[in-house]
Write an enzyme that holds these catalytic residues in place. Structure first.
Site, PDB file in Angstrom:
ATOM      1  N   LYS A   1       0.855  -1.188   0.000  1.00 34.40           N
ATOM      2  CA  LYS A   1       0.000   0.000   0.000  1.00 34.40           C
ATOM      3  C   LYS A   1       0.892   1.239   0.000  1.00 34.40           C
ATOM      4  O   LYS A   1       1.516   1.567   1.005  1.00 34.40           O
ATOM      5  CB  LYS A   1      -0.926   0.058   1.224  1.00 34.40           C
ATOM      6  CG  LYS A   1      -2.013   1.120   0.991  1.00 34.40           C
ATOM      7  CD  LYS A   1      -2.592   1.708   2.255  1.00 34.40           C
ATOM      8  CE  LYS A   1      -1.802   2.853   2.815  1.00 34.40           C
ATOM      9  NZ  LYS A   1      -1.717   4.068   1.969  1.00 34.40           N
TER      10      LYS A   1
ATOM     11  N   GLU B   1      10.494   1.567  10.090  1.00 31.92           N
ATOM     12  CA  GLU B   1      11.478   2.626   9.828  1.00 31.92           C
ATOM     13  C   GLU B   1      10.719   3.941   9.963  1.00 31.92           C
ATOM     14  O   GLU B   1       9.885   4.270   9.120  1.00 31.92           O
ATOM     15  CB  GLU B   1      12.067   2.490   8.425  1.00 31.92           C
ATOM     16  CG  GLU B   1      13.042   1.332   8.354  1.00 31.92           C
ATOM     17  CD  GLU B   1      13.661   1.156   6.984  1.00 31.92           C
ATOM     18  OE1 GLU B   1      14.197   0.082   6.734  1.00 31.92           O
ATOM     19  OE2 GLU B   1      13.581   2.099   6.170  1.00 31.92           O
TER      20      GLU B   1
ATOM     21  N   CYS C   1      14.173  10.820   5.794  1.00 30.18           N
ATOM     22  CA  CYS C   1      14.227  10.335   7.185  1.00 30.18           C
ATOM     23  C   CYS C   1      15.612  10.519   7.785  1.00 30.18           C
ATOM     24  O   CYS C   1      15.749  10.785   8.969  1.00 30.18           O
ATOM     25  CB  CYS C   1      13.819   8.878   7.249  1.00 30.18           C
ATOM     26  SG  CYS C   1      14.839   7.833   6.209  1.00 30.18           S
TER      27      CYS C   1
ATOM     28  N   GLU D   1      10.387  16.498  14.545  1.00 28.37           N
ATOM     29  CA  GLU D   1      10.704  16.275  13.131  1.00 28.37           C
ATOM     30  C   GLU D   1       9.837  17.211  12.288  1.00 28.37           C
ATOM     31  O   GLU D   1       8.606  17.119  12.315  1.00 28.37           O
ATOM     32  CB  GLU D   1      10.412  14.818  12.741  1.00 28.37           C
ATOM     33  CG  GLU D   1      10.852  14.500  11.328  1.00 28.37           C
ATOM     34  CD  GLU D   1      10.471  13.088  10.875  1.00 28.37           C
ATOM     35  OE1 GLU D   1       9.316  12.677  11.084  1.00 28.37           O
ATOM     36  OE2 GLU D   1      11.333  12.418  10.297  1.00 28.37           O
TER      37      GLU D   1
HETATM   38  P1  NAD Z   1       2.698   8.334   7.519  1.00 29.57           P
HETATM   39  O1  NAD Z   1       3.015   7.523   8.729  1.00 29.57           O
HETATM   40  O2  NAD Z   1       1.676   9.387   7.608  1.00 29.57           O
HETATM   41  O3  NAD Z   1       2.236   7.401   6.314  1.00 29.57           O
HETATM   42  C1  NAD Z   1       3.029   6.330   5.850  1.00 29.57           C
HETATM   43  C2  NAD Z   1       2.116   5.261   5.275  1.00 29.57           C
HETATM   44  O4  NAD Z   1       1.330   4.713   6.321  1.00 29.57           O
HETATM   45  C3  NAD Z   1       1.142   5.768   4.217  1.00 29.57           C
HETATM   46  O5  NAD Z   1       1.031   4.802   3.199  1.00 29.57           O
HETATM   47  C4  NAD Z   1      -0.153   5.891   5.010  1.00 29.57           C
HETATM   48  O6  NAD Z   1      -1.307   5.764   4.209  1.00 29.57           O
HETATM   49  C5  NAD Z   1      -0.027   4.697   5.946  1.00 29.57           C
HETATM   50  N1  NAD Z   1      -0.849   4.775   7.161  1.00 29.57           N
HETATM   51  C6  NAD Z   1      -1.258   5.880   7.835  1.00 29.57           C
HETATM   52  N2  NAD Z   1      -2.016   5.525   8.905  1.00 29.57           N
HETATM   53  C7  NAD Z   1      -2.075   4.165   8.906  1.00 29.57           C
HETATM   54  C8  NAD Z   1      -2.694   3.206   9.758  1.00 29.57           C
HETATM   55  N3  NAD Z   1      -3.401   3.558  10.824  1.00 29.57           N
HETATM   56  N4  NAD Z   1      -2.531   1.901   9.480  1.00 29.57           N
HETATM   57  C9  NAD Z   1      -1.805   1.495   8.412  1.00 29.57           C
HETATM   58  N5  NAD Z   1      -1.202   2.360   7.564  1.00 29.57           N
HETATM   59  C10 NAD Z   1      -1.333   3.684   7.813  1.00 29.57           C
HETATM   60  O7  NAD Z   1       4.106   8.912   7.018  1.00 29.57           O
HETATM   61  P2  NAD Z   1       4.352   9.930   5.832  1.00 29.57           P
HETATM   62  O8  NAD Z   1       3.902  11.276   6.268  1.00 29.57           O
HETATM   63  O9  NAD Z   1       3.810   9.338   4.563  1.00 29.57           O
HETATM   64  O10 NAD Z   1       5.942   9.884   5.707  1.00 29.57           O
HETATM   65  C11 NAD Z   1       6.795  10.712   6.424  1.00 29.57           C
HETATM   66  C12 NAD Z   1       7.391   9.979   7.609  1.00 29.57           C
HETATM   67  O11 NAD Z   1       8.088   8.826   7.170  1.00 29.57           O
HETATM   68  C13 NAD Z   1       8.420  10.822   8.361  1.00 29.57           C
HETATM   69  O12 NAD Z   1       8.223  10.693   9.736  1.00 29.57           O
HETATM   70  C14 NAD Z   1       9.747  10.169   7.963  1.00 29.57           C
HETATM   71  O13 NAD Z   1      10.791  10.348   8.880  1.00 29.57           O
HETATM   72  C15 NAD Z   1       9.350   8.744   7.832  1.00 29.57           C
HETATM   73  N6  NAD Z   1      10.315   8.009   7.024  1.00 29.57           N
HETATM   74  C16 NAD Z   1      11.186   7.156   7.660  1.00 29.57           C
HETATM   75  C17 NAD Z   1      12.159   6.470   6.935  1.00 29.57           C
HETATM   76  C18 NAD Z   1      13.141   5.561   7.630  1.00 29.57           C
HETATM   77  O14 NAD Z   1      13.811   4.805   6.944  1.00 29.57           O
HETATM   78  N7  NAD Z   1      13.273   5.615   8.941  1.00 29.57           N
HETATM   79  C19 NAD Z   1      12.238   6.643   5.555  1.00 29.57           C
HETATM   80  C20 NAD Z   1      11.348   7.530   4.951  1.00 29.57           C
HETATM   81  C21 NAD Z   1      10.381   8.207   5.690  1.00 29.57           C
END
Ligand code: NAD
Length: 504
Positions: free
Chosen positions: A191, A266, A300, A398
């Site tokens: 997804k 992650e 990230c 962040e």
């Molecule tokens: P997010 O957590 O809002 O969304 C990520 C994914 O999770 C999306 O596909 C979203 O639809 C899904 N999601 C949201 N709520 C959910 C739920 N309740 N159940 C299942 N899936 C759900 O994150 P974002 O805003 O898309 O991305 C930014 C974040 O990602 C930042 O915090 C960044 O640091 C992190 N990130 C971390 C890494 C790493 O390797 N540590 C890499 C890239 C991004």
């Protein structure tokens, strides 16, 4: 430049038009499936224009995608690993052949710049090749002989897995999870993030063109709170590989707890780059600027905190401010552009809100601080907060945009204390010419990854992941296989030991 946009818009148009409904649907059981759920809009962040609509998977559609993965699991996990290697290498070949198309779609879908996305598409291919070539050894175990037994371990694919990814570098990040899962023999339901769903569709199409059997790799679109939630609660899904925000990781852990899902997270970061006064300061400026302003700061592992030894603080910060003000902000498809737009109006509002927070906390805005004037997309100026303290929110939270917080420190102990004074623990960057100090500071940082005198350079066999609120588990090399596989121990008696005789 025009032709790249045309290429990307043509591709997005084709994906939108791949169903009669004119909205991006799903792909499971080896075919494109028209979505019948609620639709949501997807923006081009560089213009603010609507690129199209995508469908939130209904419960039935999500269930059908998971069933496809569950049905395909037996055959795929028993497929000779040499065949899995062949098919996944073919996926890599096709990604390389279509890298420009993937990068162009990524630029208009996520707002990331061409100069980085063209490389990220190729990195996606490398991820597939790396894990493809390791498929034949994925099941290998250890020999652990004892006096009376020969113990050996083997590994087996865990089952159908969910891969849930964010919007910041969507294509590359998804390959980092999907390639090892498929190489291990798992089947996948992916997804992608709702703000940037298009390149995920290209990946699943490419994988099938490469000969991946139907049902092995499925992709559903949808919102986190509906499709994501259902996917992580589904009993047939054995593990969830998730990249995204820390709070979403907590939610997924709760959602998966009923069915005891294995999780790999992650999550977010507030990574320090620590510059001591004995460092190569010119290189340190290059790295600090690159690590926060590349990928629009939506990375990230970005070095969003700049910790500088007090003796060089003013001059160093001034150099960074000059470079920040000089960055070329503009159309992500222009190869000269260094910083593109933020992903979405909601994210833009979040990043912008930190300008007032910085002012109210008493920091100085040494560069940027405003939306880019006259832009129709979601552009924000590369920003630098100076005279900040570690106790401030701008040093702890962040922001996930092109925003750097510069904090002075006095000595090694102060640098370590400040670096660790956040809830995150993803990466740390240390700049010094003293090898002993580099080792001491690396050891003391409570993070999963440290780069010394370097920006973030990935080497695929090394572990990637964070501590504290930055994640659970590691990717890379054999760590990935450990997550997607179950380890079994077999103990064979040598016939030398005595078995207690009870009830004689
Ligand atoms: P997010 O957590 O809002 O969304 C990520 C994914 O999770 C999306 O596909 C979203 O639809 C899904 N999601 C949201 N709520 C959910 C739920 N309740 N159940 C299942 N899936 C759900 O994150 P974002 O805003 O898309 O991305 C930014 C974040 O990602 C930042 O915090 C960044 O640091 C992190 N990130 C971390 C890494 C790493 O390797 N540590 C890499 C890239 C991004």
């Amino acid at each position: 430049m025009g032709s790249k946009r045309e290429l990307a818009l043509g591709m997005v148009g084709r994906l939108n038009g791949s169903s009669d409904s004119g909205a991006l649907g799903h792909f499971y059981g080896g075919k494109s499936i028209e979505g019948s759920g609620t639709r949501f809009e997807v923006f081009d962040p560089s213009t603010g224009a609507v690129l199209g609509q995508a469908c939130d998977a209904t419960e039935a559609e999500l269930g059908a995608a998971v069933s496809s993965a569950a049905d395909a699991f037996g055959d795929w996990s028993r497929t000779a690993p040499q065949i899995r290697r062949q098919i996944l290498n073919k996926v890599a070949d096709l990604i390389v052949a279509r890298a420009d198309e993937i990068a162009a779609v990524e630029c208009i879908d996520s707002g990331q710049c061409w100069r980085f996305m063209s490389k990220a598409a190729l990195r996606g291919a490398e991820n597939f090749r790396f894990f493809a070539d390791r498929a034949p050894s994925a099941a290998d175990g250890l020999a652990l002989p004892s006096a009376d037994h020969v113990n050996f371990t083997t590994r087996k694919a865990i089952g159908p897995v969910a891969v849930i990814t964010p919007w910041n570098t969507p294509f590359m990040l998804s390959t980092w999870k999907i390639a090892p899962a498929l190489a291990a023999g798992c089947t996948v339901v992916h997804k992608p993030a709702e703000w940037s769903p298009y390149s995920a569709r290209l990946l699943v199409e490419i994988a099938h063109e490469a000969g991946l059997p139907a049902g092995v790799f499925n992709a559903v679109n949808g919102l986190g709170e509906t499709t994501g939630k259902r996917l992580t609660e589904h009993p047939a899904i054995k593990a969830v590989a998730f990249v995204g925000e820390s709070s979403t990781g907590s939610a997924i852990m709760r959602q998966g707890s009923q069915t005891l899902k294995r999780v790999h997270f992650e999550l977010g970061g507030k990574n320090p780059v620590i510059v001591f006064d004995d460092a190569d300061l010119d290189l340190a400026v290059d790295a600090a600027v690159f690590m926060i302003y590349s990928l629009n700061g939506q990375r990230c592992t970005s070095s969003s905190r700049l910790l500088v030894q007090r003796s060089i603080y003013d001059s160093f910060v001034e150099k960074v401010a000059e470079r920040a003000a000089n960055l070329k902000v503009g159309d992500p498809l222009d190869p000269a552009t260094e910083v593109g737009p933020l992903i979405h109006p909601r994210h833009f509002a979040k990043v912008q809100s930190y300008m007032d927070i910085a002012r109210s906390e008493g920091a100085r805005i040494a560069a940027g601080g405003e939306p880019v004037e006259g832009a129709s997309g979601f552009f924000f100026q590369p920003t630098l907060f100076a005279n900040a303290e570690q106790s401030m929110r701008i040093a702890k939270e962040e922001i996930f945009g092109p925003v750097l917080t510069a904090i002075p420190f006095d000595d090694e102990a102060d640098a370590i204390a400040k670096a660790n004074d956040v809830e995150y623990g993803l990466a740390g960057y240390v700049w010094t010419s003293d090898v002993g100090r580099a080792l001491r500071v690396s050891d003391a940082l409570d993070v999963g990854m440290v780069w010394v005198n370097s920006e973030n350079v990935r080497h695929l066999p090394t572990p990637f992941g964070g501590t504290k609120a930055s994640g659970i588990g590691r990717d890379g090399g054999d760590w990935s296989f450990d997550f997607y596989m179950e380890t079994k121990n077999v103990a064979l008696a040598r016939g030398t030991h005595t078995i207690q005789r009870l009830g004689v």
